[in-house]
Motif scaffolding. Structure first.
Motif, PDB file in Angstrom:
ATOM      1  N   THR A  86       1.819  -6.833   5.041  1.00 26.78           N
ATOM      2  CA  THR A  86       1.823  -5.785   6.067  1.00 26.78           C
ATOM      3  C   THR A  86       1.602  -4.402   5.459  1.00 26.78           C
ATOM      4  O   THR A  86       1.801  -3.388   6.125  1.00 26.78           O
ATOM      5  N   LYS A  87       1.248  -4.394   4.152  1.00 21.57           N
ATOM      6  CA  LYS A  87       0.983  -3.141   3.438  1.00 21.57           C
ATOM      7  C   LYS A  87       2.209  -2.220   3.404  1.00 21.57           C
ATOM      8  O   LYS A  87       2.085  -0.985   3.415  1.00 21.57           O
ATOM      9  N   THR A  88       3.394  -2.827   3.416  1.00 21.22           N
ATOM     10  CA  THR A  88       4.625  -2.069   3.216  1.00 21.22           C
ATOM     11  C   THR A  88       4.846  -1.907   1.717  1.00 21.22           C
ATOM     12  O   THR A  88       4.848  -2.903   0.986  1.00 21.22           O
ATOM     13  N   PRO A  89       4.998  -0.693   1.214  1.00 21.88           N
ATOM     14  CA  PRO A  89       5.180  -0.507  -0.228  1.00 21.88           C
ATOM     15  C   PRO A  89       6.367  -1.296  -0.770  1.00 21.88           C
ATOM     16  O   PRO A  89       7.428  -1.340  -0.148  1.00 21.88           O
TER      17      PRO A  89
ATOM     18  N   ASP B  21      10.139   1.841   5.749  1.00 24.54           N
ATOM     19  CA  ASP B  21       8.997   2.464   5.089  1.00 24.54           C
ATOM     20  C   ASP B  21       8.668   1.807   3.758  1.00 24.54           C
ATOM     21  O   ASP B  21       7.560   1.952   3.255  1.00 24.54           O
ATOM     22  N   SER B  22       9.637   1.100   3.168  1.00 19.93           N
ATOM     23  CA  SER B  22       9.377   0.413   1.903  1.00 19.93           C
ATOM     24  C   SER B  22      10.451  -0.632   1.649  1.00 19.93           C
ATOM     25  O   SER B  22      11.521  -0.612   2.268  1.00 19.93           O
ATOM     26  N   LEU B  23      10.145  -1.546   0.743  1.00 19.64           N
ATOM     27  CA  LEU B  23      11.072  -2.591   0.312  1.00 19.64           C
ATOM     28  C   LEU B  23      11.371  -2.368  -1.159  1.00 19.64           C
ATOM     29  O   LEU B  23      10.456  -2.207  -1.965  1.00 19.64           O
ATOM     30  N   TYR B  24      12.661  -2.364  -1.502  1.00 20.54           N
ATOM     31  CA  TYR B  24      13.062  -2.095  -2.884  1.00 20.54           C
ATOM     32  C   TYR B  24      13.992  -3.193  -3.381  1.00 20.54           C
ATOM     33  O   TYR B  24      14.957  -3.552  -2.716  1.00 20.54           O
TER      34      TYR B  24
END
Length: 231
Positions: A137-140, A103-106
């Motif tokens: 890819t519009k991944t937060p 859901d996201s990359l941190y």
């Protein structure tokens, strides 16, 4: 109200909040939110900050997929962190972001080198490649600045370089990357609890919103730690 009554009320408020947070974490886990955490750089002094970030994400109920860059593996940062990471959270270091549904990359404690490369659009290491893939890819994407970047005035960098790095940080925000610094996840909260203050270890300054509430127990801990609160 006597001091004893205030203490009992303070403990009651914090227990109630803790219960609400437990239920919130359970609901979040049921939602199946997954965060890919990419640890980069070779600065071992960022170890406490990175561990704090991982624990905060885990306590918040997110499923983690932790990977390490080449520099983190070679520097010993990976070896130092592994004992504190649940093996179930470990991911293939060099697997592309597309290999897993996240859901996201941190990126915790983002290095100055990676900051500069991302701002300049250079894609020559794992961190930069995954950041730009996530953006496409519009991944937060969320990054936490390392202490050097959070306190540029104390970094020892020449003033022109400090200005350039500030511009790079602004460039990341223009890309749509969420850039956070010390305690920023706390300052964005509407309610500060005792546990929030105990986790606030990096600086003696806590910036919070104008309408943020602080529990009595948290206020006592702020005074004990001599933390300056800025609204």
């Amino acid at each position: 109200m006597t001091p004893g009554e205030r203490q009992r009320l303070s403990r009651l408020i914090d227990r109630s909040i803790a219960g609400l947070l437990v239920r919130k974490r359970a609901a979040l886990k049921a939602g199946g939110k997954t965060v890919r955490v990419l640890i980069s750089g070779d600065d071992l002094t960022t170890l406490p900050m990175t561990l704090q970030s991982l624990r905060a994400l885990d306590n918040a109920g997110y499923a983690l997929r932790v990977a390490f860059s080449h520099s983190a593996s070679q520097s010993g940062l990976k070896a130092a962190l592994l004992p504190d990471i649940d093996p179930l959270y470990l991911a293939d270091d060099f697997a592309p972001l597309t290999a897993e549904v996240v859901d996201s990359l941190y990126l915790p404690a983002l290095s100055t080198n990676s900051l500069s490369k991302i701002a300049l659009g250079i894609r020559d290491n794992l961190a930069t490649v995954q950041v730009f893939h996530a953006l496409s890819t519009k991944t937060p994407v969320i990054v936490t600045l390392n202490p050097e970047l959070m306190h540029l005035g104390d970094s020892g960098f020449a003033l022109p370089l400090q200005v350039r790095l500030e511009q790079y940080i602004d460039t990341l925000r223009q890309y749509g990357i969420a850039v956070t610094g010390s305690g920023e996840s706390v300052c964005q909260k509407r309610l500060i609890t005792l546990n929030d203050i105990r986790l606030h270890r990096v600086t003696d300054v806590l910036r919070i919103g104008r309408n943020t509430l602080i529990t009595p127990a948290a206020q006592d801990e702020i005074r004990r730690q001599n933390i300056t609160v800025i609204r």
